[in-house]
Design a protein around this motif. Sequence first.
Motif, PDB file in Angstrom:
ATOM      1  N   ILE A   8      30.921  34.493  14.411  1.00  0.00           N
ATOM      2  CA  ILE A   8      31.691  34.592  15.899  1.00  0.00           C
ATOM      3  C   ILE A   8      32.130  32.505  15.942  1.00  0.00           C
ATOM      4  CG2 ILE A   8      31.225  34.943  17.857  1.00  0.00           C
ATOM      5  CD1 ILE A   8      28.752  36.678  17.398  1.00  0.00           C
ATOM      6  N   GLY A   9      31.720  32.079  16.019  1.00  0.00           N
ATOM      7  CA  GLY A   9      32.391  31.300  16.547  1.00  0.00           C
ATOM      8  C   GLY A   9      33.652  30.428  15.287  1.00  0.00           C
ATOM      9  N   GLN A  10      33.359  30.461  13.930  1.00  0.00           N
ATOM     10  CA  GLN A  10      34.385  30.632  13.054  1.00  0.00           C
ATOM     11  C   GLN A  10      35.800  31.785  13.066  1.00  0.00           C
ATOM     12  OE1 GLN A  10      33.252  31.547   9.946  1.00  0.00           O
ATOM     13  NE2 GLN A  10      32.008  29.885   8.755  1.00  0.00           N
ATOM     14  N   LEU A  11      35.662  33.306  14.012  1.00  0.00           N
ATOM     15  CA  LEU A  11      36.772  33.552  14.337  1.00  0.00           C
ATOM     16  C   LEU A  11      37.063  33.787  15.088  1.00  0.00           C
ATOM     17  CD1 LEU A  11      34.532  36.858  13.025  1.00  0.00           C
ATOM     18  CD2 LEU A  11      36.711  36.222  11.987  1.00  0.00           C
ATOM     19  N   LEU A  12      36.157  33.344  16.227  1.00  0.00           N
ATOM     20  CA  LEU A  12      37.218  32.856  17.621  1.00  0.00           C
ATOM     21  C   LEU A  12      38.090  31.985  17.816  1.00  0.00           C
ATOM     22  CD1 LEU A  12      34.096  33.187  20.144  1.00  0.00           C
ATOM     23  CD2 LEU A  12      35.867  35.050  19.856  1.00  0.00           C
ATOM     24  N   THR A  13      38.116  30.950  16.885  1.00  0.00           N
ATOM     25  CA  THR A  13      39.287  30.045  16.461  1.00  0.00           C
ATOM     26  C   THR A  13      40.135  30.560  16.064  1.00  0.00           C
ATOM     27  OG1 THR A  13      38.197  29.271  14.392  1.00  0.00           O
ATOM     28  CG2 THR A  13      37.385  28.166  16.402  1.00  0.00           C
ATOM     29  N   LYS A  14      40.170  31.728  15.701  1.00  0.00           N
ATOM     30  CA  LYS A  14      41.632  32.543  14.784  1.00  0.00           C
ATOM     31  C   LYS A  14      42.303  33.792  15.534  1.00  0.00           C
ATOM     32  CE  LYS A  14      39.668  30.603  10.521  1.00  0.00           C
ATOM     33  NZ  LYS A  14      38.978  31.921   8.922  1.00  0.00           N
ATOM     34  N   THR A  15      41.044  34.018  16.345  1.00  0.00           N
ATOM     35  CA  THR A  15      42.363  35.043  16.970  1.00  0.00           C
ATOM     36  C   THR A  15      41.353  34.667  19.015  1.00  0.00           C
ATOM     37  OG1 THR A  15      41.745  37.232  17.531  1.00  0.00           O
ATOM     38  CG2 THR A  15      39.653  36.641  16.903  1.00  0.00           C
ATOM     39  N   SER A  16      42.957  35.534  19.361  1.00  0.00           N
ATOM     40  CA  SER A  16      42.516  35.534  21.255  1.00  0.00           C
ATOM     41  C   SER A  16      42.121  37.314  21.447  1.00  0.00           C
ATOM     42  CB  SER A  16      44.150  35.068  21.794  1.00  0.00           C
ATOM     43  OG  SER A  16      44.944  35.746  20.931  1.00  0.00           O
ATOM     44  N   SER A  17      42.004  37.970  20.577  1.00  0.00           N
ATOM     45  CA  SER A  17      41.629  39.132  20.796  1.00  0.00           C
ATOM     46  C   SER A  17      40.045  39.106  21.397  1.00  0.00           C
ATOM     47  CB  SER A  17      42.335  39.757  20.006  1.00  0.00           C
ATOM     48  OG  SER A  17      43.624  40.290  20.179  1.00  0.00           O
ATOM     49  N   LEU A  18      39.699  38.277  22.300  1.00  0.00           N
ATOM     50  CA  LEU A  18      38.176  38.429  22.182  1.00  0.00           C
ATOM     51  C   LEU A  18      37.458  40.164  23.006  1.00  0.00           C
ATOM     52  CD1 LEU A  18      35.370  36.500  22.220  1.00  0.00           C
ATOM     53  CD2 LEU A  18      36.569  36.036  24.723  1.00  0.00           C
ATOM     54  N   ASP A  19      38.152  40.990  23.262  1.00  0.00           N
ATOM     55  CA  ASP A  19      38.098  41.956  24.266  1.00  0.00           C
ATOM     56  C   ASP A  19      38.352  42.856  23.190  1.00  0.00           C
ATOM     57  OD1 ASP A  19      36.078  40.636  25.666  1.00  0.00           O
ATOM     58  OD2 ASP A  19      37.853  39.898  27.141  1.00  0.00           O
ATOM     59  N   ALA A  20      39.515  42.996  21.939  1.00  0.00           N
ATOM     60  CA  ALA A  20      39.734  43.736  21.258  1.00  0.00           C
ATOM     61  C   ALA A  20      38.194  44.759  21.353  1.00  0.00           C
ATOM     62  CB  ALA A  20      40.426  43.586  20.085  1.00  0.00           C
ATOM     63  N   ARG A  21      39.288  45.900  21.443  1.00  0.00           N
ATOM     64  CA  ARG A  21      38.495  47.668  20.444  1.00  0.00           C
ATOM     65  C   ARG A  21      38.188  47.801  19.426  1.00  0.00           C
ATOM     66  NH1 ARG A  21      38.081  48.440  26.259  1.00  0.00           N
ATOM     67  NH2 ARG A  21      38.428  47.421  27.808  1.00  0.00           N
ATOM     68  N   ASP A  22      37.322  48.602  18.947  1.00  0.00           N
ATOM     69  CA  ASP A  22      36.797  49.335  18.080  1.00  0.00           C
ATOM     70  C   ASP A  22      37.237  50.868  18.215  1.00  0.00           C
ATOM     71  OD1 ASP A  22      34.359  50.746  19.366  1.00  0.00           O
ATOM     72  OD2 ASP A  22      33.316  49.936  17.664  1.00  0.00           O
ATOM     73  N   SER A  23      36.820  51.790  17.549  1.00  0.00           N
ATOM     74  CA  SER A  23      37.393  53.289  17.388  1.00  0.00           C
ATOM     75  C   SER A  23      36.209  54.098  18.433  1.00  0.00           C
ATOM     76  CB  SER A  23      37.114  54.393  16.100  1.00  0.00           C
ATOM     77  OG  SER A  23      36.179  53.555  15.783  1.00  0.00           O
ATOM     78  N   SER A  24      35.796  53.374  19.673  1.00  0.00           N
ATOM     79  CA  SER A  24      35.269  54.366  20.123  1.00  0.00           C
ATOM     80  C   SER A  24      34.937  53.239  21.595  1.00  0.00           C
ATOM     81  CB  SER A  24      33.597  53.841  20.028  1.00  0.00           C
ATOM     82  OG  SER A  24      32.669  52.493  19.725  1.00  0.00           O
ATOM     83  N   GLY A  25      36.138  52.579  21.403  1.00  0.00           N
ATOM     84  CA  GLY A  25      36.750  51.474  22.598  1.00  0.00           C
ATOM     85  C   GLY A  25      35.712  50.738  23.454  1.00  0.00           C
TER      86      GLY A  25
END
Length: 211
Positions: A32-49
């Motif tokens: 999670i820590g690694q990915l948060l340095t690469k994306t600003s879409s912290l609240d992106a949704r999956d198919s269930s929202g």
Amino acid sequence: MALSACSDTSSGGRMQNDALHQAAAQNNVARIGQLLTKTSSLDARDSSGATALMIATRANHIQAARALIEAGADVNAKDHIQDSPYLYAGARGHLEILQMTLQHGADLNSTNRYGGTALIPAAERGHVETVKTLIAAGVNVDHVNNLGWTALLEAIMLGNGDTRYQHIVELLIKAGANVNLADRDGVTPLAHAQARGYTAIVNSLLAAGAT
């Protein structure tokens, strides 16, 4: 070329979002820590929202939830069935995650798909410490959901009358719950408790002025 570049960026963003959701599902804090340095879409949704935080909350992954909340994840972001991390944690008795959501802007007035606050399902399911926490946070103890039921009514009607539910009823009464607030059919908490033979709850209600 511009379209191709845009498509690649969008695809890359989706892959990062999917990876964040997967890391949350696996309680993989390092990832999670690694990915948060690469994306600003912290609240992106999956198919269930659901956001990554919602996924972590469903699984009661405390470490993942903490990492996401501390990074700024929205504790009130609802999925397609109107659950948010705050509401779900309350309903399921995920106490540590609930406490974190309360410390990071949980909307105490938000409601689930039944029109109920987090307190109502917590009372229904016998989560004593969760009920205590939500009362202390200031959730309205007399909120009525779409079924016409309060937390007190649900604790009696949908509980089994054991010591957990006796304690919850006492907590709600102490918090000022209206012991005479009836359901849509005019049946009071006292009448429901009497019909079920919940003697201890009946006595608590009577002591609080129930009629």
